[in-house]
Design an enzyme around this catalytic site. Structure first.
Site, short mmCIF file in Angstrom:
data_model
loop_
_atom_site.label_atom_id
_atom_site.label_comp_id
_atom_site.label_asym_id
_atom_site.label_seq_id
_atom_site.Cartn_x
_atom_site.Cartn_y
_atom_site.Cartn_z
N VAL A 1 0.86 -1.19 0.00
CA VAL A 1 0.00 0.00 0.00
C VAL A 1 0.89 1.24 0.00
CG1 VAL A 1 -1.72 1.31 1.30
CG2 VAL A 1 -1.88 -1.19 1.16
N HIS B 1 11.62 -8.54 21.28
CA HIS B 1 11.41 -9.55 22.33
C HIS B 1 12.22 -10.78 21.95
CE1 HIS B 1 9.47 -12.48 24.90
NE2 HIS B 1 9.01 -13.13 23.85
N TYR C 1 8.87 -17.31 29.58
CA TYR C 1 7.93 -18.37 29.26
C TYR C 1 8.66 -19.44 28.45
CZ TYR C 1 7.55 -16.10 24.66
OH TYR C 1 7.82 -15.55 23.43
N VAL D 1 -2.84 -6.72 18.30
CA VAL D 1 -3.57 -7.93 18.71
C VAL D 1 -2.61 -9.11 18.65
CG1 VAL D 1 -5.53 -9.44 18.21
CG2 VAL D 1 -5.69 -6.97 17.74
N TRP D 2 -2.52 -9.86 19.72
CA TRP D 2 -1.64 -11.02 19.75
C TRP D 2 -2.39 -12.26 19.28
CZ3 TRP D 2 2.08 -10.76 24.58
CH2 TRP D 2 2.81 -9.56 24.51
N VAL D 3 -1.64 -13.29 18.96
CA VAL D 3 -2.23 -14.54 18.49
C VAL D 3 -3.26 -15.06 19.49
CG1 VAL D 3 -1.72 -16.96 17.98
CG2 VAL D 3 -0.24 -15.17 17.08
N ASP E 1 -23.34 6.56 29.49
CA ASP E 1 -24.04 6.83 30.74
C ASP E 1 -23.69 8.27 31.12
OD1 ASP E 1 -25.46 5.93 33.24
OD2 ASP E 1 -23.52 6.43 34.11
N TYR F 1 -19.84 24.62 37.15
CA TYR F 1 -19.00 24.81 35.97
C TYR F 1 -18.68 26.30 35.81
CZ TYR F 1 -20.58 20.10 34.92
OH TYR F 1 -20.84 18.75 35.00
#
Length: 815
Positions: A176, A227, A258, A355-357, A550, A654
């Site tokens: 792109v 990482h 891990y 977004v991780w796997v 809300d 205010y």
């Protein structure tokens, strides 16, 4: 290549393929996917991800997404094999603090519906992971349904299903170069292979996301971080292993590591090094990358401590050869959450980033739902694209925040732990006065908000004489972190006297125009066509009847309203309102938040304080609840609304921001004769809990409707149509739960929220959406949605706190 598309998806990693699969399942056609790398080993983070899927998370939404992801991946395969191995996941504890954290995590699992989770003894950990030295651990947390995802297989399988359905076409090696926008609307995607006309773009480009956002002027706040991951050669103790993975994966979070099995080899992932950030503009193109764009050269100096931790926990690896080493790039956002949704700047520009796997299957599902119906299966406010204010979108902030998130990725994080960088980005005009009173600040949406004031420590002895503060919980450990007993006296002083609260972070939107009444009537289930000066509490609903916003609506003039909402949902609520503006220009929204400050003057003495500094009559007959008036406080012009989130007399006042300091000084000086104090958000929270007031994002959000939340009084079905009306009325007919108030039977016990609520037989009924100690009530309070059969006042339940059962009772009302 096609020259038009219903949507162009940029990126064929796990998130892009998942979203395309789900769009196809929802009936979409003419989907075009462009990917700068090859299909499907694209060279992005998916291509090197080790695939560990641990489902349990402090976030209910992230856990739900991971659970769905496990279900989806388990159904997928390619000719190379299955996309998921359900071998289970274990988190081990080296310290007592971590073991306590694992007990808390088991509570989350019960709350969020992970039914197979349990705690393990060291011997039980060893039994499941043969290489591990059980003498080094205190125990473990085990989820049998966790497992290893083969991300490339999952991506290819989902893409293949969409292609074979005739819904999508994928183009690899297609870059792109531009995204065309006209009049705030996506028009086309330009690639090195040609232009594709489209009204929708979905960016699933991972570490390249910020570069694509720049093409349309949208900041995608993530930073790529390196990482480390290594793989050993064959381990003799695993010589009999014929499957790719049979042993549970292991997280050793005390050392930020891990591990997972690779046949007869072992994989080692380490966060045990300083954050190594990379500018997205410096990522190499696929053709020039030695391995792939998302893999950098391994830095040996960062792995020494990690190797020591590895061989300590897995002694059999001490003589192993490391045959594969890499620094892989992943995305980190300022708050570690994903970034999902449609841009408010450019219509049709959609994002599913960071977004991780672990969550790829679930995020693809909810993004497809958002793009199709606007109603996702899960509440997504924690990953909403609009949650970051402008001050949290600078390159400097994104880098520093990403670094802290990486550094703390496996830390034990308290809900009130604070960021260590980029403070004082947004402060109220009376910030100096708050500092002088010893305010202890917390960071929220860029704002410095006082949690309590050290100056109020002198009240402890006064209130101890009247209330016997020793009867309140004597906190230590977890519940004492980021807390002070001063919060109790601020709470009590608000009930007894009067307190000033800094409410400047409130978002304030001025909505005007000839179509404003019909516009707000369509957005709100409450009737907002009220006389000038009336303040209306209302929600806004999504098409499924879930609570999207809300807030309060204040009618200032015939064709002018002020909409007031929380500072943390500023961008979220504004985007929702802007999305529904009529095309004819009959309604305008101006964000006036920065132009006005706000002080909450609350407590039984508030009317006397306010009356002493103004000439108007502020007594109830002249100034009713839920009305507003414009007048002067001293020389400061104000608009005051007689509303209170703490359940006491008082006003939200205010004033123009430039007059805010004077307003504070006038009210403060007048209040001294009545014992006025400044109070913080700690007291604010416990006061609202005692009065049964709800907090959006915890007690209410899109997964709940007004009726089950006890907000039916703010729904007027007979007023006419409004968004979500039909769905809401259907939901009312099939109601199965109700928001309940609970109090702990032990007046000295405390819970903090998210804990599971259980029946006498141990069945999980729900979880604590909010919790805190009611100092006026003398009991800890929790809110929870319970099945109707357990919602009767007097019903006995149990709240499990760090594994400890605490008796609680459903009550009809609190104070």
């Amino acid at each position: 290549m096609k020259n038009d598309a219903a949507v162009v998806v940029i990126g064929a990693g796990i998130v892009g393929c998942s979203t395309v699969y789900h769009l196809a399942q929802l009936g979409w056609q003419n989907i075009v996917v462009v990917e700068q790398g090859p299909l499907f080993a694209t060279g992005g983070s998916t291509s090197h991800a080790p695939g560990l899927v641990f489902q349990t998370n402090a976030s209910k939404t992230m856990t739900q997404l991971a659970k769905y992801t496990v279900e989806l991946y388990s159904q997928l395969s390619t000719a190379a094999g299955p996309a998921f191995y359900p071998v289970g996941g274990i988190e081990v504890a080296y310290t007592a603090a971590r073991m306590a954290e694992l007990s808390r995590k088991l509570g989350w699992a019960k709350s969020w519906g992970i039914e197979d989770a349990c705690l393990l003894t060291p011997a039980e950990v060893k039994e499941k992971v043969s290489l591990l030295d059980e003498t080094k651990v205190l125990g473990g947390y085990y989820v049998p349904s966790d497992g290893i995802a083969k991300a490339l297989r999952a991506a290819e399988a989902m893409a293949t299903i969409a292609i074979e359905a005739g819904a999508a076409e994928f183009y690899g090696h297609t870059t792109v170069t531009d995204i065309e926008v006209a009049d705030g609307q996506i028009k086309a995607v330009v690639t090195d292979k040609g232009k594709i006309a489209t009204g929708k773009v979905l960016v699933c480009a991972g570490i390249w996301g910020p570069r694509l956002g720049q093409m349309v002027g949208e900041v995608i706040p993530l930073t790529p971080v390196q990482h480390q991951y290594v793989q050993t050669g064959p381990i003799p103790e695993l010589a009999d292993q014929t499957e790719e993975v049979t042993q549970p994966m292991v997280r050793h979070q005390d050392h930020s590591m891990y591990f997972r099995q690779h046949g007869d080899c072992w994989g080692i992932g380490s966060y045990q090094h300083e954050p190594m950030l990379l500018d997205p503009d410096h990522i190499l193109p696929f053709a020039k990358a030695p391995v792939m764009p998302s893999v950098r050269s391994f830095t040996e100096e960062h792995f020494a401590a990690a190797w020591q931790s590895t061989t300590e926990l897995f002694p059999a690896l001490a003589t192993a050869e490391l045959t594969s080493k890499m620094n892989g790039l992943f995305s980190f956002t300022p708050d570690s959450g994903s970034v999902v949704g449609e841009s408010a700047r450019v219509k049709g520009f959609w994002v599913a980033e960071a977004v991780w796997v672990t969550h790829g299957g679930g995020v693809g599902k909810v993004v497809a739902e958002l793009m199709t119906t606007g109603v996702p299966s899960f509440d997504l406010h924690e990953m909403d694209i609009h949650r970051f204010p402008a001050v949290c979108k600078s390159a400097d902030y994104i880098l520093k925040a990403g670094a802290q998130q990486y550094d703390e990725v496996y830390d034990i994080i308290h809900p009130l732990d604070q960021q260590t960088h980029s403070r004082e980005l947004r402060v109220s005009p009376f910030y100096s006065r708050l500092q002088a009173l010893g305010a202890q600040f917390v960071f929220s949406a860029g704002w410095e908000r006082p949690q309590w004031f050290e100056a109020n420590g002198e009240l402890l002895s006064d209130y101890d004489n009247n209330y016997d503060l020793s009867a309140f919980p004597q906190r230590d450990g977890w519940e004492a972190r980021n807390w002070s007993p001063i919060q109790a006296v601020e709470h009590l002083a608000t009930r007894d006297r009067v307190a000033l609260y800094d409410l400047t972070p409130f978002a304030k939107f001025e909505v005007t125009g000839p179509g404003v009444v019909s516009y707000l009537q369509n957005l709100c289930p409450n009737d907002i066509d009220k006389p000038i000066g009336k303040v209306i509490y209302t929600t806004m609903l999504d098409p499924n009847g879930g609570i999207m916003c809300d807030l309060t609506v204040n009618r200032v003039a015939a064709e002018k309203y002020w909409v007031i909402t929380g500072g943390s949902v500023h961008g979220h609520d504004l985007a929702w309102m802007q999305k529904h503006l009529p095309d004819d220009g009959s309604v305008q929204i101006v964000d006036v938040s920065a132009s006005y400050c706000c002080i909450g003057l609350w407590g039984p003495k508030a009317p006397e304080v306010l009356q002493s500094v103004t000439s108007i009559d502020v007594s109830k007959p002249a100034f009713e609840f839920f009305t507003s008036q414009q007048f002067y406080v001293g020389n400061v012009p104000v608009m005051a609304s007689r509303v209170s989130y703490v359940g006491e007399e008082g006003w939200e006042i205010y004033a123009p921001t430039e007059s805010g300091l004077k307003l504070w000084d006038v009210l403060w000086a007048a209040g001294q004769a009545y014992g006025a104090i400044a109070a913080g958000m700690g007291a604010f929270e416990t006061l609202r809990l005692e009065k049964g007031f709800l907090y959006w994002g915890q007690d209410i959000h899109t997964e709940y409707d007004p009726y089950e939340a006890g907000l039916g009084f703010a729904v007027k079905p007979n007023k006419g149509d409004f968004i979500g009306k039909e769905a809401l009325l259907r939901r009312q007919d099939y109601a199965s739960r109700k928001l309940c108030f609970l109090t702990l039977d032990d007046s000295t016990a405390v819970v903090m929220g998210k804990e599971p609520v259980l029946a006498e037989d141990g069945k999980v009924l729900g979880y604590a959406t909010s919790a805190g100690y009611g100092y006026s009530l003398g009991r800890c309070i929790a809110y929870a949605y319970l099945p109707l059969g357990f919602a009767t006042p007097g019903t006995a339940v149990t709240i499990e706190y760090f594994g400890r059962p605490l008796a609680a009772t459903v009550v009809d009302k609190l104070l």
